[in-house]
Design a protein around this motif. Structure first.
Motif, mmCIF file in Angstrom:
data_model
loop_
_atom_site.group_PDB
_atom_site.id
_atom_site.type_symbol
_atom_site.label_atom_id
_atom_site.label_comp_id
_atom_site.label_asym_id
_atom_site.label_seq_id
_atom_site.Cartn_x
_atom_site.Cartn_y
_atom_site.Cartn_z
ATOM 1 N N LEU A 1 0.843 -1.194 0.000
ATOM 2 C CA LEU A 1 0.000 0.000 0.000
ATOM 3 C C LEU A 1 0.873 1.237 0.000
ATOM 4 O O LEU A 1 1.885 1.287 0.698
ATOM 5 N N TRP A 2 0.467 2.220 -0.772
ATOM 6 C CA TRP A 2 1.163 3.500 -0.758
ATOM 7 C C TRP A 2 0.439 4.434 0.217
ATOM 8 O O TRP A 2 -0.762 4.665 0.106
ATOM 9 N N LEU A 3 1.203 4.955 1.150
ATOM 10 C CA LEU A 3 0.658 5.850 2.165
ATOM 11 C C LEU A 3 0.944 7.293 1.763
ATOM 12 O O LEU A 3 1.651 7.550 0.787
ATOM 13 N N ALA A 4 0.399 8.224 2.529
ATOM 14 C CA ALA A 4 0.636 9.648 2.256
ATOM 15 C C ALA A 4 1.117 10.317 3.536
ATOM 16 O O ALA A 4 0.681 9.942 4.629
ATOM 17 N N PRO A 5 2.005 11.284 3.419
ATOM 18 C CA PRO A 5 2.403 12.030 4.614
ATOM 19 C C PRO A 5 1.183 12.713 5.229
ATOM 20 O O PRO A 5 0.333 13.245 4.504
ATOM 21 N N LEU A 6 1.077 12.689 6.542
ATOM 22 C CA LEU A 6 0.045 13.492 7.197
ATOM 23 C C LEU A 6 0.312 14.956 6.870
ATOM 24 O O LEU A 6 1.453 15.394 6.870
ATOM 25 N N PRO A 7 -0.736 15.711 6.571
ATOM 26 C CA PRO A 7 -0.519 17.110 6.186
ATOM 27 C C PRO A 7 -0.136 17.958 7.407
ATOM 28 O O PRO A 7 -0.669 17.749 8.485
ATOM 29 N N ARG A 8 0.748 18.907 7.184
ATOM 30 C CA ARG A 8 1.067 19.840 8.271
ATOM 31 C C ARG A 8 0.012 20.941 8.375
ATOM 32 O O ARG A 8 -0.004 21.711 9.342
ATOM 33 N N TYR A 9 -0.830 21.028 7.373
ATOM 34 C CA TYR A 9 -1.988 21.928 7.420
ATOM 35 C C TYR A 9 -3.181 21.132 6.904
ATOM 36 O O TYR A 9 -3.095 20.490 5.851
ATOM 37 N N LEU A 10 -4.247 21.140 7.660
ATOM 38 C CA LEU A 10 -5.449 20.413 7.242
ATOM 39 C C LEU A 10 -6.662 21.295 7.492
ATOM 40 O O LEU A 10 -6.818 21.846 8.584
#
Lengths: 526, 526
Positions: free
Chosen positions: B222-231
């Motif tokens: 599975l390809w994950l994504a960095p948690l955003p520093r701004y959401l």
């Protein structure tokens, strides 16, 4: 792969009666021309067929299936460096170049449907004529290459749709038996999302026909991207391998976090020089490869960096674009030299681009075809590049490799060191580009450039190609596209992949007539 | 689809000797439990097999191929609303739920390898334990569903990797004959980009095993994504169909231009109510469906809007995020009511999210499993939703459709009107979500919710499903996923697709034992 030459007369007569005798070329001179690539090849072209539409393609395939005539599909025929028009084994060319219709253009949903013969240049002209606010992702290859074929070959380009294979849908595929299928929802009559949805419903067949000999794709829908209202070109320079490694890590992080949404390119000094002009024979008394001191001297023209990089920011507003550029400065800036940002904003249209379209690098970013980077193919030709580029004709030697390396700077540097060493060992300048088109890998693009008129040059280039492929594969760095001499050179699969592919070929192409030897890894050998 | 029941004794004994008798369940009560879905089904479960690894899966397939035992693979077994664990025709369940290994975690390149039984909940816990800065795209379905199965079924979720099928690689597939292949570069021993590259080299087989009966996928990356520093979570309300149409057009434009990079959801009033609590039987004297005046009264709680929407901005910096929010305000703002923006920034980790993880909508955005939206399944159950949701067990009726509509507001509104009308004609509330996970289409998600304990409810729901599928298909709006009763209900293809699929099934699964009836559109019927 020696095969007996089939009896051509009877199938060709039948094909001629179906598509018109004027579309079946058997003139030996024309066939010799079509059978010439940018490197030494062993196979030859048996005939040159020019069907006018998918029905004629199906008719030809049906006849070939029955008579055993091997066929090799081409579209633009500009697969320079990977094999041009030359089939892996002797075959008649199934040339889709007459099939040039462009329709179903949708400015709102950003799609257009093309036949296989439509080129980058034509499609760009079409968008200009429409005063469209959409762009096609440009190619680094020939503007006269087929857009659809490039997507099926999994080529890449500029802009948000740079990973081209992800931005096509609704493929019309003629199977080797003459049957026809459409991918995704397009198999259903009147499906509203036929050209808009990636998968449709049920198993997805698109992948079967990409880098493949399992079918002939005659038509498809391309997904376009809005021209950005803010566009920035970011250039940077790298002086050492350590800088290169850190920059690649930073670029990967920027890509993964979504700040960079478009491909990044990094070119080594040799590659930059090769696009600027031809080899300086007069300064080396005709000796090759380029002496280190001469390289260093030429490199001084741009400040002495070993590598030059180009990233880009496409944004819908100036504020978004500037914020992304600031983020890139923060993450990439500390690891590179000479970071410069050139930016434009406004309301662009295909006929009214933000940047000067005569600047090759800026043309590329805006989806405008340009041939400048192709001049590298003539680097070793004493006469330099002509106005009308035709490396097949001119004996300009070009041979590409496309190894894929994980997006870890240190790993990429080991691979680039390998590549540079192997090239020099074979008397060739290592012309090298590093292309980052997705989040987790970099594709290395070593380009072997030589003068085919020099005795032994073909053989040396091929030996270099083979050695490089072997050494990189031994490190696990497999190629994502194959030149003709690489079609059977990969290691065997560790699983039942080869058996599956062989059975699929036998199922779809019982007579084995479609592009034998193309991306079949020996599985189709009978 | 009547088939003779195969002689079970002999193949099951052989399988038991291979995987252990304790992993071959034949207890009638357990089988009856496993054979219960959230709507009326006709088929049944012949046995319940629990292999422990891919070798055991291959062994079972080999035995089944030889003995003719039909198998139906499940993983989490939580395919609620589309069929739960129930096979299209009587079959033994091939339950991959014991296969739960998680390995090859790579924080830098944002990947992790999972076996088919790994659930959203487990994988999230894994990331929390690692204090990872990566997120998995959440599901709207059960946290106990299989992540890999959801990707193969082309499910969707939150965040930048919301189009889940585009973010898996290196599938390990056991073919119906027991042979094993790996997709992409993973077929090569030691390939460095095995888990990182989308296609590998040569024809891409991944699509063959997605929404498919052609193989059993036992593992994948599975390809994950960095948690955003701004959401930022952007909520908005729509009062009329005209507003809905204009908002959808604006959302499409924002998606195409790259400002919105994550899925958008819009829920109608009925759907919002269904998640908040159960049907107000006491106020209608037990009558259904919900009277218009009661709907209007409940809708007043949030200002009377017919639709509520949620979009999100994930950014790597506050400046980038704010610039995107400003752009959304500019493009979407004029067409919606009550546009509100809730934003957070910081340095998030899986164990330290930016937003309160107890808020279901915010949990979803951050990749944190949550069951709140599943409570809708119990809307028509007088007792409401229990703490441990199990709609199969509880007779909570749920039946989904997933029609795809071009991303043109006016076209979507016609389809939503159709859906609402057809539901009401069948005595059901039209619980409807509109999900935009890609650039050019919206997926409509009408959810038929009913109480299976009410006599005739199953039949009415099925009639509603069939009518809706038929009417939408007549408008060209085909579904992108199928519930069990839809597996053979689509129109015929206009081309040779059905023949190709039938031949592929015959090639890969000569005995026709793997998931007969699953996404084969009748092609596999013998």
């Amino acid at each position: 792969m020696s095969r007996p030459t089939p009896d051509l007369g009877s199938p060709l007569r039948e094909i001629a009666s179906r598509i018109g005798a004027e579309h079946v070329v058997t003139d030996p001179e024309a066939l010799a021309h079509a059978g010439r690539a940018t490197f030494g090849t062993e196979s030859r072209v048996l005939a040159w067929l020019h069907p006018g539409d998918a029905r004629e393609v199906a008719a030809i395939l049906t006849i070939a299936q029955r008579t055993g005539l091997p066929l090799y599909p081409i579209s633009g025929g500009k697969n320079w460096g990977l094999g041009s028009r030359v089939p892996p084994v002797p075959a008649a060319l199934l040339d889709l170049g007459r099939m040039r219709s462009i329709d179903h253009f949708d400015e709102e949903l950003a799609t257009v449907r093309v036949e296989a013969g439509v080129t980058f240049r034509e499609l760009h002209r079409y968008l200009v004529a429409k005063k469209s606010r959409l762009m096609l992702s440009s190619t680094g290859g020939s503007p006269d290459g087929s857009v659809l074929a490039n997507a099926l070959e999994r080529g890449d380009g500029s802009g948000p749709n740079g990973e081209r294979a992800l931005h096509v849908a609704a493929l019309e595929v003629v199977l080797p038996t003459g049957e026809v299928i459409h991918t995704g929802f397009d198999r259903f009559d009147g499906a509203s999302a036929a050209e808009l949805h990636r998968f449709g419903v049920g198993p997805a067949f698109d992948g079967l026909f990409s880098q493949s000999r399992l079918g002939v794709v005659t038509r498809g829908t391309l997904w376009l991207a809005p021209l950005p209202r803010y566009l920035a070109a970011l250039r940077f320079a790298l002086h050492t391998s350590a800088e290169l490694a850190r920059a690649l890590d930073a670029l990967r992080d920027l890509r993964l976090e979504g700040t960079l949404r478009t491909p990044v390119g990094i070119w080594n000094d040799y590659r930059v020089l090769s696009a600027a002009g031809r080899y300086p024979f007069e300064r080396t008394d005709g000796e090759t490869p380029l002496p280190a001191e001469l390289l260093a001297e030429q490199r001084a023209e741009w400040g002495g960096a070993r590598w030059l990089g180009l990233a880009s920011v496409y944004a819908a507003s100036e504020a978004q674009g500037r914020a992304s550029v600031a983020r890139i400065r923060e993450v990439l800036g500390p690891h590179v030299a000479q970071l410069s940002v050139e930016e434009r904003s406004g309301d662009p249209r295909a006929d009214r681009p933000l940047f000067d379209p005569e600047n090759p690098g800026r043309a590329f970013l805006q989806g405008i075809p340009h041939e400048q980077s192709l001049r590298s193919m003539y680097y070793r030709k004493p006469a330099g590049a002509p106005a009308d580029l035709d490396p097949d004709r001119d004996g300009a030697g070009v041979l590409w490799l496309c190894p894929v390396v994980p997006a870890r700077g240190s790993e990429v540097v080991v691979a680039t060191d390998d590549i540079e060493r192997i090239c020099l060992e074979h008397g060739l300048e290592p012309l090298l580009a590093i292309f980052g088109k997705s989040e987790r890998t970099f594709t290395l693009l070593p380009m072997l450039v030589f003068d085919r008129d020099v005795p032994g040059a073909d053989e040396r280039a091929l030996a270099c190609h083979d050695a490089m492929l072997r050494e990189l594969a031994a490190r696990g760095h497999l190629p994502e596209r194959l030149a003709l001499p690489a079609m059977e050179a990969l290691p065997s699969a560790r699983d039942d992949h080869g058996r599956l592919l062989a059975r699929l070929i036998e199922l779809l192409d019982p007579a084995g007539i479609l592009a034998p030897g193309r991306y079949d890894f020996g599985a189709g050998r009978r």
